[in-house]
Design a protein around this motif. Structure first.
Motif, PDB file in Angstrom:
ATOM      1  N   ARG A 102     -26.609 -25.777   4.384  1.00  0.00           N
ATOM      2  CA  ARG A 102     -27.546 -26.692   4.705  1.00  0.00           C
ATOM      3  C   ARG A 102     -26.781 -28.084   4.197  1.00  0.00           C
ATOM      4  NH1 ARG A 102     -33.473 -24.919   1.931  1.00  0.00           N
ATOM      5  NH2 ARG A 102     -33.553 -22.904   2.758  1.00  0.00           N
ATOM      6  N   TYR A 145     -39.047 -29.508  -8.753  1.00  0.00           N
ATOM      7  CA  TYR A 145     -38.547 -28.166  -8.759  1.00  0.00           C
ATOM      8  C   TYR A 145     -38.586 -27.569 -10.179  1.00  0.00           C
ATOM      9  CZ  TYR A 145     -36.718 -29.290  -4.006  1.00  0.00           C
ATOM     10  OH  TYR A 145     -36.675 -29.839  -2.851  1.00  0.00           O
ATOM     11  N   GLU A 168     -26.024 -20.550   1.456  1.00  0.00           N
ATOM     12  CA  GLU A 168     -27.190 -21.378   2.067  1.00  0.00           C
ATOM     13  C   GLU A 168     -27.316 -22.870   1.695  1.00  0.00           C
ATOM     14  OE1 GLU A 168     -29.034 -20.268   4.511  1.00  0.00           O
ATOM     15  OE2 GLU A 168     -30.332 -22.308   4.469  1.00  0.00           O
ATOM     16  N   THR A 169     -26.970 -23.053   0.369  1.00  0.00           N
ATOM     17  CA  THR A 169     -26.906 -24.456  -0.022  1.00  0.00           C
ATOM     18  C   THR A 169     -25.918 -25.228   0.577  1.00  0.00           C
ATOM     19  OG1 THR A 169     -27.655 -23.817  -2.422  1.00  0.00           O
ATOM     20  CG2 THR A 169     -26.525 -25.839  -2.016  1.00  0.00           C
ATOM     21  N   ARG A 215     -34.195 -26.716  -3.867  1.00  0.00           N
ATOM     22  CA  ARG A 215     -34.994 -26.004  -2.737  1.00  0.00           C
ATOM     23  C   ARG A 215     -34.661 -24.818  -2.294  1.00  0.00           C
ATOM     24  NH1 ARG A 215     -34.263 -30.003   1.775  1.00  0.00           N
ATOM     25  NH2 ARG A 215     -34.436 -31.736  -0.084  1.00  0.00           N
ATOM     26  N   VAL A 216     -33.258 -24.488  -2.131  1.00  0.00           N
ATOM     27  CA  VAL A 216     -32.938 -23.173  -1.712  1.00  0.00           C
ATOM     28  C   VAL A 216     -33.273 -22.248  -2.698  1.00  0.00           C
ATOM     29  CG1 VAL A 216     -31.187 -21.453  -1.667  1.00  0.00           C
ATOM     30  CG2 VAL A 216     -30.975 -23.915  -0.382  1.00  0.00           C
ATOM     31  N   VAL A 268     -36.166 -22.491  -4.485  1.00  0.00           N
ATOM     32  CA  VAL A 268     -37.551 -22.232  -4.373  1.00  0.00           C
ATOM     33  C   VAL A 268     -38.040 -21.561  -2.967  1.00  0.00           C
ATOM     34  CG1 VAL A 268     -39.729 -23.426  -3.905  1.00  0.00           C
ATOM     35  CG2 VAL A 268     -38.240 -24.400  -5.662  1.00  0.00           C
ATOM     36  N   ASP A 269     -37.096 -21.703  -2.177  1.00  0.00           N
ATOM     37  CA  ASP A 269     -37.371 -20.871  -0.753  1.00  0.00           C
ATOM     38  C   ASP A 269     -37.072 -19.492  -1.054  1.00  0.00           C
ATOM     39  OD1 ASP A 269     -37.758 -23.288   0.328  1.00  0.00           O
ATOM     40  OD2 ASP A 269     -35.954 -23.342   1.432  1.00  0.00           O
ATOM     41  N   ASP A 270     -35.883 -19.253  -1.873  1.00  0.00           N
ATOM     42  CA  ASP A 270     -35.752 -17.767  -2.111  1.00  0.00           C
ATOM     43  C   ASP A 270     -36.729 -17.225  -3.023  1.00  0.00           C
ATOM     44  OD1 ASP A 270     -33.238 -15.651  -2.729  1.00  0.00           O
ATOM     45  OD2 ASP A 270     -34.300 -16.227  -4.804  1.00  0.00           O
ATOM     46  N   ARG A 273     -40.046 -17.774  -2.952  1.00  0.00           N
ATOM     47  CA  ARG A 273     -41.287 -17.603  -2.001  1.00  0.00           C
ATOM     48  C   ARG A 273     -41.070 -16.527  -1.006  1.00  0.00           C
ATOM     49  NH1 ARG A 273     -42.895 -23.933  -1.037  1.00  0.00           N
ATOM     50  NH2 ARG A 273     -43.624 -23.746  -3.269  1.00  0.00           N
ATOM     51  N   LYS A 274     -39.713 -16.185  -0.792  1.00  0.00           N
ATOM     52  CA  LYS A 274     -39.434 -15.302   0.348  1.00  0.00           C
ATOM     53  C   LYS A 274     -39.614 -13.878  -0.409  1.00  0.00           C
ATOM     54  CE  LYS A 274     -35.327 -15.523   1.556  1.00  0.00           C
ATOM     55  NZ  LYS A 274     -34.024 -16.193   2.154  1.00  0.00           N
TER      56      LYS A 274
END
Lengths: 156, 189
Positions: free
Chosen positions: A45, A120, A41-42, A69-70, A72-74, A76-77
């Motif tokens: 992007r 972060y 993903e990183t 950021r990836v 953090v998104d991970d 949250r998911k």
């Protein structure tokens, strides 16, 4: 005025140079099991916004910001409830997206340091890796960036 | 911490399949040495002889964009055709190409593409067929800067006296390719 800036290297060279460090960082942030996905993903992007990069300065800090950021998104998911809770607690602090915007006017190194630290929650040891500097230099870059932001009225 | 070969391969495949690359390339083994083979979304854009394939990356990035990544799967089609060519079972290439030339150079390269397998022509003859008989020297330069040798067969162009003259990949390679095709230089005389 145009400045003479280093041109962006072919993506292959950028990827080969940074892949191992970014992977190690993601293993620490999201765990071994999820690191493979976060890694892909990183760099996907990074690939998408690669050509909109204005210059080749601080590519390492740039890709670490994406990786952070990836992560953090991970997070949250994976734990939507925990993330909600977190956002309530940290309500008075600017969210990382906003912070990236606020820090936009800082010199690149300070900007990356501030975003990675306050956006972060990275340890200085990781920020040092991201900046390619010593831990002490990472601390200094962060605090000088913060001072600069405070002078502009931003509170963190 | 080292990225595993498997993860590295999966990332490269995904990057290529999502169509976000300007150029995908790989190294292809051949009897005349490893070839750098590069494609854009439109087609084959580069075959390089340079043993240091790194040298080809910057020009590719300048010409087509910085998103240049080694992605072996993306060059499977030209790889297959090149393998068949070197095995002697293919005499013409079908892969689409992506070459960006001005009008005269395009005419020359079109004429070049028509020179049949196993035959040779001269720089002057090619210039004449492209509509400017006096441009033999310019044609020589185009051949020397051919972005996709082998597929655009500049090895089939020789001097007026039948000498091999020159080749971007070195004369030895030119000779090797002509031998492979069974070309006879004595026919020229």
């Amino acid at each position: 005025m145009m400045e003479a800036v280093a041109t962006i290297p072919p993506f292959e060279r950028f990827y080969v140079e940074h892949r191992d460090r970014v992977f190690g960082f993601l293993v620490r942030r999201v765990g071994r099991d999820r690191a493979d996905d976060a890694f892909q993903e990183t760099f996907l992007r990074a690939l998408k916004s690669y050509e909109s990069l204005a210059h080749a300065g601080n590519l390492r800090a740039w890709v670490f910001t994406i990786a952070a950021r990836v992560a953090v998104d991970d997070f949250r998911k994976r734990r939507p409830t925990a993330a909600e809770h977190e956002s309530v607690v940290e309500d008075s602090r600017p969210a990382y997206a906003e912070l990236e915007h606020l820090a936009g006017g800082l010199p690149p190194k300070e900007r990356a340091a501030v975003v990675l630290r306050y956006g972060y929650d990275l340890e200085y040891s990781d920020i040092a890796v991201a900046l390619g500097s010593s831990e002490e230099a990472a601390r200094q870059a962060t605090s000088s960036g913060i001072r600069r932001l405070r002078r502009k009225g931003v509170t963190l | 911490m080292k990225v595993s070969d498997d993860l590295d391969r999966r990332f490269r495949e995904r990057a290529a399949s999502e169509g976000s690359l300007d150029v995908a390339y790989d190294l292809v083994d051949s009897p005349i040495g490893a070839l750098l083979v590069a494609v854009t979304e439109r087609g084959l854009c580069r075959i390089g002889f340079d043993a240091e394939h790194e040298h080809d990356l910057d020009p590719l990035a300048r010409l087509f964009g910085a998103k240049v990544l080694r992605a072996p799967k993306a060059v499977d089609e030209p790889r297959r055709e090149l393998n068949e060519y070197f095995e002697g079972t293919r005499t013409a290439f079908d892969v689409p190409v992506d070459v960006r030339f001005d009008a005269f150079r395009l005419r020359v390269m079109d004429e070049l593409a028509r020179v049949p397998y196993g035959e040779v022509t001269t720089y002057g003859a090619l210039a004449a067929r492209a509509g400017n008989p006096r441009a033999a020297r310019a044609v020589g330069t185009f051949m020397n800067r051919n972005p996709i040798p082998i597929v655009l067969p500049c090895h089939r162009v020789v001097g007026a006296n039948g000498s091999l003259t020159g080749y971007g990949g070195g004369l030895e390679r030119k000779e090797r390719l002509l031998q492979l095709e069974g070309a006879s230089l004595t026919l020229l005389g």
